[in-house]
Motif scaffolding. Sequence first.
Motif, PDB file in Angstrom:
ATOM      1  N   LEU A 197       0.832  -1.193   0.000  1.00 11.84           N
ATOM      2  CA  LEU A 197       0.000   0.000   0.000  1.00 11.84           C
ATOM      3  C   LEU A 197       0.875   1.255   0.000  1.00 11.84           C
ATOM      4  CD1 LEU A 197      -3.046   0.318  -0.053  1.00 11.84           C
ATOM      5  CD2 LEU A 197      -3.021   0.667   2.407  1.00 11.84           C
ATOM      6  N   THR A 233      -2.457  -5.616  -7.326  1.00  9.25           N
ATOM      7  CA  THR A 233      -3.816  -5.767  -6.792  1.00  9.25           C
ATOM      8  C   THR A 233      -4.011  -7.179  -6.212  1.00  9.25           C
ATOM      9  OG1 THR A 233      -4.767  -6.444  -8.910  1.00  9.25           O
ATOM     10  CG2 THR A 233      -4.758  -4.102  -8.427  1.00  9.25           C
ATOM     11  N   ARG A 239      -4.944  -8.212  -2.148  1.00  6.29           N
ATOM     12  CA  ARG A 239      -6.060  -9.093  -1.774  1.00  6.29           C
ATOM     13  C   ARG A 239      -5.628 -10.255  -0.903  1.00  6.29           C
ATOM     14  NH1 ARG A 239      -8.274  -9.247  -7.643  1.00  6.29           N
ATOM     15  NH2 ARG A 239      -8.984  -7.090  -7.727  1.00  6.29           N
ATOM     16  N   PHE A 253      -7.731  -0.096   9.540  1.00  3.14           N
ATOM     17  CA  PHE A 253      -6.967   1.137   9.721  1.00  3.14           C
ATOM     18  C   PHE A 253      -7.234   1.808  11.053  1.00  3.14           C
ATOM     19  CE2 PHE A 253      -7.377   0.215   5.291  1.00  3.14           C
ATOM     20  CZ  PHE A 253      -6.182   0.604   4.720  1.00  3.14           C
ATOM     21  N   ASN A 261     -12.756   3.222   8.541  1.00  2.00           N
ATOM     22  CA  ASN A 261     -13.004   3.826   7.228  1.00  2.00           C
ATOM     23  C   ASN A 261     -13.866   2.973   6.313  1.00  2.00           C
ATOM     24  OD1 ASN A 261     -11.170   1.823   6.773  1.00  2.00           O
ATOM     25  ND2 ASN A 261      -9.656   3.072   5.716  1.00  2.00           N
ATOM     26  N   PHE A 320     -16.836   2.617   3.621  1.00  2.00           N
ATOM     27  CA  PHE A 320     -17.284   3.585   2.623  1.00  2.00           C
ATOM     28  C   PHE A 320     -18.635   4.114   3.090  1.00  2.00           C
ATOM     29  CE2 PHE A 320     -14.704   0.448   0.206  1.00  2.00           C
ATOM     30  CZ  PHE A 320     -13.619   1.286  -0.001  1.00  2.00           C
ATOM     31  N   ALA A 326      -8.464   2.672   1.902  1.00  2.00           N
ATOM     32  CA  ALA A 326      -9.369   1.534   2.076  1.00  2.00           C
ATOM     33  C   ALA A 326      -9.643   0.883   0.728  1.00  2.00           C
ATOM     34  CB  ALA A 326     -10.669   1.997   2.728  1.00  2.00           C
ATOM     35  N   ALA A 327      -9.912   1.707  -0.268  1.00  2.00           N
ATOM     36  CA  ALA A 327     -10.243   1.174  -1.587  1.00  2.00           C
ATOM     37  C   ALA A 327      -9.051   0.412  -2.185  1.00  2.00           C
ATOM     38  CB  ALA A 327     -10.674   2.304  -2.514  1.00  2.00           C
ATOM     39  N   TYR A 328      -7.882   1.018  -2.120  1.00  2.00           N
ATOM     40  CA  TYR A 328      -6.707   0.333  -2.674  1.00  2.00           C
ATOM     41  C   TYR A 328      -6.377  -0.929  -1.886  1.00  2.00           C
ATOM     42  CZ  TYR A 328      -5.479   3.956  -6.046  1.00  2.00           C
ATOM     43  OH  TYR A 328      -5.484   4.815  -7.118  1.00  2.00           O
ATOM     44  N   SER A 329      -6.619  -0.906  -0.586  1.00  2.00           N
ATOM     45  CA  SER A 329      -6.260  -2.082   0.222  1.00  2.00           C
ATOM     46  C   SER A 329      -7.124  -3.284  -0.133  1.00  2.00           C
ATOM     47  CB  SER A 329      -6.371  -1.764   1.713  1.00  2.00           C
ATOM     48  OG  SER A 329      -7.717  -1.847   2.132  1.00  2.00           O
ATOM     49  N   LEU A 330      -8.288  -3.031  -0.771  1.00  2.00           N
ATOM     50  CA  LEU A 330      -9.127  -4.157  -1.185  1.00  2.00           C
ATOM     51  C   LEU A 330      -8.698  -4.699  -2.539  1.00  2.00           C
ATOM     52  CD1 LEU A 330     -12.576  -2.682  -0.143  1.00  2.00           C
ATOM     53  CD2 LEU A 330     -11.391  -4.592   0.935  1.00  2.00           C
ATOM     54  N   GLY A 331      -7.624  -4.156  -3.083  1.00  2.00           N
ATOM     55  CA  GLY A 331      -7.134  -4.646  -4.363  1.00  2.00           C
ATOM     56  C   GLY A 331      -7.818  -4.000  -5.550  1.00  2.00           C
ATOM     57  N   MET A 332      -8.381  -2.805  -5.341  1.00  2.00           N
ATOM     58  CA  MET A 332      -8.975  -2.122  -6.494  1.00  2.00           C
ATOM     59  C   MET A 332      -7.869  -1.529  -7.350  1.00  2.00           C
ATOM     60  SD  MET A 332     -12.219  -0.007  -5.083  1.00  2.00           S
ATOM     61  CE  MET A 332     -13.361  -0.723  -3.926  1.00  2.00           C
ATOM     62  N   ASN A 333      -8.111  -1.508  -8.658  1.00  2.00           N
ATOM     63  CA  ASN A 333      -7.174  -0.778  -9.506  1.00  2.00           C
ATOM     64  C   ASN A 333      -7.604   0.685  -9.551  1.00  2.00           C
ATOM     65  OD1 ASN A 333      -9.164  -0.377 -11.484  1.00  2.00           O
ATOM     66  ND2 ASN A 333      -8.668  -2.331 -12.462  1.00  2.00           N
ATOM     67  N   GLU A 341     -11.198   1.494 -10.624  1.00  2.00           N
ATOM     68  CA  GLU A 341     -12.196   1.072  -9.641  1.00  2.00           C
ATOM     69  C   GLU A 341     -12.216   2.029  -8.451  1.00  2.00           C
ATOM     70  OE1 GLU A 341     -11.976  -3.726 -10.649  1.00  2.00           O
ATOM     71  OE2 GLU A 341     -10.558  -2.833  -9.263  1.00  2.00           O
ATOM     72  N   MET A 377     -15.332   4.373  -7.215  1.00  2.00           N
ATOM     73  CA  MET A 377     -15.782   4.371  -5.824  1.00  2.00           C
ATOM     74  C   MET A 377     -15.798   5.794  -5.260  1.00  2.00           C
ATOM     75  SD  MET A 377     -16.721   2.791  -3.078  1.00  2.00           S
ATOM     76  CE  MET A 377     -16.375   1.049  -3.158  1.00  2.00           C
TER      77      MET A 377
END
Lengths: 249, 299
Positions: free
Chosen positions: A49, A77, A81, A87, A91, A93, B187-194, B197, B201
């Motif tokens: 990250l 990516t 996963r 965090f 956070n 959404f 948060a979004a990147y940590s879920l493996g979004m490119n 995506e 979001m």
Amino acid sequence: MEICDLNVWYGGNHVLKNINLKIPKNVIFAIMGPSGCGKSTLLRAMNRLLELNPTAKVSGQVMVDGINIYSDKIDVTWVRRQFGMVFQIPNPFPHLSIYDNVAIGPKLNGLTKSKSELDQLVRWALEKAYLWDEVKDDLRRPAAALSGGQQQRLCIARAIALKPRIILMDEPTANLDPVAAMKIEELMLELKEDYTIVIVTHNPQQAARVSDYVAFLYLGELVEVGETSQVFTRPINKLTEKYVVGRIG
Amino acid sequence: MNTDKAFRLSLFFFTISSFIIVASIVVSLIATSYPIFMRDGLSFIIRGAWNPVREDYGILPALLGTLITSAIAIAIALPLSISLAVFSSELIPGKFKIIMNNISDLMASLPSVIYGLWGLFVLAPILHQFVMMPLHTHLGFIPLFSTRPVPTNLFTAGVLLAIMIVPFASSVIREAYSAIPYYLKEAAYSLGMNRWEVIRMMLGYIKSAIFAGTFLALGRAMGETVAVAMVVGNIMRFPKSLFDMGYTISSLIASQFPNAEVYEFMVPALYGGAFMLFIMGLAINLIGFSMMRRMVVHR
Ligand SMILES: Nc1ncnc2c1ncn2[C@@H]1O[C@H](COP(=O)(O)OP(=O)(O)O)[C@@H](O)[C@H]1O
Ligand SMILES: [Mg+2]
């Protein structure tokens, strides 16, 4: 998971220095140290990250089940996963429903084939995160409507719905009240049965309460690593001793 | 102590006077348009007619023109301003970003008569030759494109309006986008979004701001006068397609006012149109602001 000769710089600032760590499976592994010592950076180096920050530079290896996640052939990516991340600031959404927050990961990586399978996975993750009973009546509520502690458990559910190998937690209780924090700690002990958990904390008492192994990080260097009981009762390093009795940090 | 008092007094004075101004606008709109509503009732707004010699007025075609040009403007401006906002926030490096944002701000501040001139002499011929004629020739069987176009018509006006409101709408969206907390992107990147995506979001997260920006821009589009009057065609008839010439309420007022006082009912009729525009603008702004408020509560 194994970390070999990891170094991280922010621009010219060398913030992690020659980190070597072995993290066994199905344990809670705590990384403790005063704030600014590089804990969050270390955690973000584990799932890449850190690459969101264009000034960050990394050298070294991180091996997960024998795969070097920094290898050129690996898709970033995919790497992310393999980890579920929780965090410091809860956070979820906020504009998505409780259901959609949990479902987003499996939807992205195609873990489930049908709506009913997805429903089941969402329920399973919410149960695992000790949240199901509180939200089952209305999964369509926006996540923003939940309390801070509930939001953090929702984030845990979101993370485990990815079916990750490892869960990374960056001071997950730092912004919660003591009751909500305790609930998260209980939950971690439960999750350890199925997952490897790496938790970052600036609070040595928390590390002592929840972890099996602990690493003490100070000014970007790994000072001491060992079984938690041993590090807290018979620390090898003088700095560690000072830290655990509360004289640093 | 004294300056404090003076300050509060002047604040009070300006608040009161802005109320008085708004009230007097509403009063004059109602009072001046009163005769035409008394004489014709609803038929004034549900018929099409503009025959001053016979004192026959019905503004429905112009109301439709306002709606059609605004709809075209929004349909074009919305995707364009979202793209521009994302482009400038995510994809281009700092120096160019500043240049681009400055250009955008400059465009937002240009007087509309300049857009009107440019629209008439540059945009209209280009649209006519490269967009409207081909659409009419090949897709003329679709009612929207069925009229054989001349360069100045509702479509040209809509496109020009779109160009005029993009800088404003995209700056509202850009502001909201840059205010997204970093931890949500993490948060979004940590879920493996490119990257795409994550952008999708984040656009979902700021959708109230996008709606709000769009509605405020729509308010501007409906009220825009000079530029539209120069390219819309200025004919009072029911539009048969997007390529038909027409009027909007604003352009009707602008082009008819000079000789209005010769006739008994034309001034009330124009005021009646202005009153309808006022009501539509009010509704649009109320919706826009309530969305903005929802967005604030959201956080
Ligand atoms: N985005 C960043 N850019 C530059 N320097 C940073 C950034 N984030 C953290 N640092 C620096 O790196 C060091 C370690 O930070 P961090 O990993 O956040 O520590 P911790 O989580 O232990 O408080 C600190 O000195 C901090 O100032
Ligand atoms: Mg930290």
